[in-house]
Design an enzyme around this catalytic site. Structure first.
Site, PDB file in Angstrom:
ATOM      1  N   SER A   1       0.788  -1.234   0.000  1.00 29.65           N
ATOM      2  CA  SER A   1       0.000   0.000   0.000  1.00 29.65           C
ATOM      3  C   SER A   1       0.822   1.287   0.000  1.00 29.65           C
ATOM      4  O   SER A   1       0.367   2.295  -0.519  1.00 29.65           O
ATOM      5  CB  SER A   1      -0.964   0.000   1.190  1.00 29.65           C
ATOM      6  OG  SER A   1      -0.267  -0.114   2.405  1.00 29.65           O
TER       7      SER A   1
ATOM      8  N   HIS B   1      -5.278  -3.141  -2.873  1.00 22.23           N
ATOM      9  CA  HIS B   1      -4.941  -2.224  -3.966  1.00 22.23           C
ATOM     10  C   HIS B   1      -4.858  -2.906  -5.327  1.00 22.23           C
ATOM     11  O   HIS B   1      -4.627  -2.251  -6.335  1.00 22.23           O
ATOM     12  CB  HIS B   1      -3.631  -1.503  -3.659  1.00 22.23           C
ATOM     13  CG  HIS B   1      -3.734  -0.627  -2.452  1.00 22.23           C
ATOM     14  ND1 HIS B   1      -4.200   0.662  -2.506  1.00 22.23           N
ATOM     15  CD2 HIS B   1      -3.474  -0.886  -1.151  1.00 22.23           C
ATOM     16  CE1 HIS B   1      -4.210   1.167  -1.284  1.00 22.23           C
ATOM     17  NE2 HIS B   1      -3.773   0.248  -0.444  1.00 22.23           N
TER      18      HIS B   1
ATOM     19  N   LYS C   1     -11.703   1.114  -2.051  1.00 15.89           N
ATOM     20  CA  LYS C   1     -10.668   1.628  -2.950  1.00 15.89           C
ATOM     21  C   LYS C   1     -11.183   1.597  -4.392  1.00 15.89           C
ATOM     22  O   LYS C   1     -12.020   2.406  -4.726  1.00 15.89           O
ATOM     23  CB  LYS C   1      -9.379   0.856  -2.701  1.00 15.89           C
ATOM     24  CG  LYS C   1      -8.789   1.355  -1.371  1.00 15.89           C
ATOM     25  CD  LYS C   1      -7.807   0.508  -0.678  1.00 15.89           C
ATOM     26  CE  LYS C   1      -7.466   1.190   0.641  1.00 15.89           C
ATOM     27  NZ  LYS C   1      -7.007   0.258   1.670  1.00 15.89           N
TER      28      LYS C   1
HETATM   29  C1  LIG Z   1      -6.866   0.248   3.053  1.00 15.00           C
HETATM   30  C2  LIG Z   1      -6.240  -1.038   3.423  1.00 15.00           C
HETATM   31  C3  LIG Z   1      -6.801  -1.858   4.410  1.00 15.00           C
HETATM   32  C4  LIG Z   1      -7.941  -1.406   5.266  1.00 15.00           C
HETATM   33  O1  LIG Z   1      -9.133  -1.389   4.583  1.00 15.00           O
HETATM   34  P1  LIG Z   1     -10.320  -0.453   5.112  1.00 15.00           P
HETATM   35  O2  LIG Z   1     -11.530  -0.965   4.439  1.00 15.00           O
HETATM   36  O3  LIG Z   1      -9.955   0.938   4.741  1.00 15.00           O
HETATM   37  O4  LIG Z   1     -10.367  -0.635   6.602  1.00 15.00           O
HETATM   38  C5  LIG Z   1      -6.231  -3.088   4.623  1.00 15.00           C
HETATM   39  N1  LIG Z   1      -5.154  -3.492   3.930  1.00 15.00           N
HETATM   40  C6  LIG Z   1      -4.568  -2.722   2.996  1.00 15.00           C
HETATM   41  C7  LIG Z   1      -3.364  -3.221   2.269  1.00 15.00           C
HETATM   42  C8  LIG Z   1      -5.087  -1.459   2.727  1.00 15.00           C
HETATM   43  O5  LIG Z   1      -4.500  -0.674   1.832  1.00 15.00           O
END
Ligand SMILES: *Cc1c(COP(=O)(O)O)cnc(C)c1O
Length: 376
Positions: free
Chosen positions: A167, A195, A227
């Site tokens: 990330s 992602h 995302k």
């Molecule tokens: C954003 C993210 C999360 C958390 O997800 P949310 O739905 O925002 O709580 C978990 N793992 C990774 C790699 C992320 O980028």
């Protein structure tokens, strides 16, 4: 009773350039280069109207946890569609990705077991490993030799956990090799592709689709909906046994309110677009190449990434914050990522590209970066 201790802690963070604060974002006046809305679906008209209509029929809140009376037809249908999309037997919705990760790891390993995590894994995966009570081993980023050594001295249930697309770095895990290593060592493999989903693979099925990895190769697959899907929430996909185990024992599933059903309906609409509108992924790839080529020509401190996450390594936390501020004044929203989110002295500008950007937007960003990084 006094808060003095906390006041001092806050002052120390400020002195180190590590203080965090909200910014109220109005992306009508600035170009947003820090959102994870890679496919532009958070503002898609079809997704929005589906959400509104579903709110009219379902109401806003789900009213309770999934296992009490919060599990609607919308949740059920979305889970079936996500299972089909990922090529897994079943999928289970969680209210956030953070909760999916913590709850799943805690349900799968306990005291006496072993969990192995890449050093650069997302905080929610690390927190899951730490709170599980299992022996918690972190291996250097993508270092499979080290992981193999650690695996060889482990006992009990073994669980390997990794980000798919990392990330804060944008590079990808060596998943094929990880899947082989897991099988050789009778370990379970869990991949968080927050992602990758929507962005990678022919139909947006993420890194596992791109690499053709089945449920047998990657038995625990996690994706987020906030995302590329542009909505909210997360899911775990895998075997019937995995999903039933989570329903019985993942505390972050059992003891929390279900996602609003209108979010589930909006996500069903967005999933259809993710699969069908391949031009979104194609345009994103063009923008990524444009950015990388331009950054190389300008000698910007690019990191090795082919994903829409394109960080520029700055190092110093104060400098990264200053650059982010200067970019904002120039009309670009780019976040400075500092420790402890990234390792010490590895502060960076985390630039993310989206299908909502145009060629000219990227050109203007590159010009601003060139100008600002050269002075100061
Ligand atoms: C954003 C993210 C999360 C958390 O997800 P949310 O739905 O925002 O709580 C978990 N793992 C990774 C790699 C992320 O980028």
């Amino acid at each position: 009773m006094t808060f003095l201790k906390y006041t001092i802690q806050l002052e120390t963070l400020k002195a180190q350039g590590l203080y965090r604060s909200h910014r109220i974002i109005d992306d009508k006046t600035v170009l947003n280069f820090c959102s994870n809305d890679y496919l532009g679906l958070a503002k898609n008209e079809t997704v929005i109207s589906t959400f509104k209509n579903a709110a009219d029929s379902y109401g806003v809140g789900s009213g309770s946890a999934h296992l009490i009376c919060g599990h609607s037809l919308a949740h059920h249908a979305l889970e079936e569609e996500l299972a089909e999309f990922t090529g897994r037997e079943r999928a289970l919705l969680f209210s956030t990705g953070y909760m999916a990760n913590v709850g799943t790891i805690n349900a799968l390993v306990q005291r006496g077991d072993f969990v192995f995590e890449d050093k650069l894994n997302h905080a929610s995966l690390l927190d899951g490993g730490l709170s599980s009570g299992a022996n918690f081993k972190r291996y250097p980023h993508a270092d499979l030799e080290r992981l193999e050594k650690l695996l060889s001295i482990a006992s009990g249930q073994k669980l390997i956990v990794t980000d798919g697309v990392f990330s804060m770095d944008g590079d990808v895990a060596p998943l094929r090799k990880l899947a082989i290593l897991a099988k050789q060592n009778a370990a379970l493999l869990m991949v968080d592709d927050a992602h990758g989903f929507g962005v990678l693979g022919k139909t947006g099925g993420g890194l596992v689709e791109e690499l053709n990895l089945t449920q047998e190769d990657v038995p625990i697959l996690m994706g987020t909906l906030g995302k590329a899907f542009g909505t909210f929430g997360a899911f775990i996909a895998g075997s019937e046994t995995l999903i039933e185990t989570l329903i019985q024992s993942a505390r972050t599933y059992i003891y929390t309110t279900a996602l609003p059903p209108a979010i589930a309906e909006a996500t069903r609409a967005s999933l259809k677009i993710v699969i069908a509108e391949t031009w979104r992924r194609e345009k994103l790839q063009v923008l990524i190449s444009q950015f990388k080529t331009g950054a190389v020509q300008l000698n910007l401190p690019l990191m090795p990434s082919d994903s829409p996450i394109q960080p520029l390594l700055i190092g110093d936390s104060f400098r990264a914050t200053e650059l982010s501020q200067q970019l904002l004044e120039a009309g670009f929203l780019v976040s400075a990522i500092r420790p402890p989110t990234v390792p010490k002295n590895k502060a960076r500008l985390r630039i993310t590209l989206s299908v909502l950007h145009e060629f000219e937007d990227v050109t203007r960003l590159l010009e601003a970066l060139d100008r600002l990084l050269k002075c100061g």
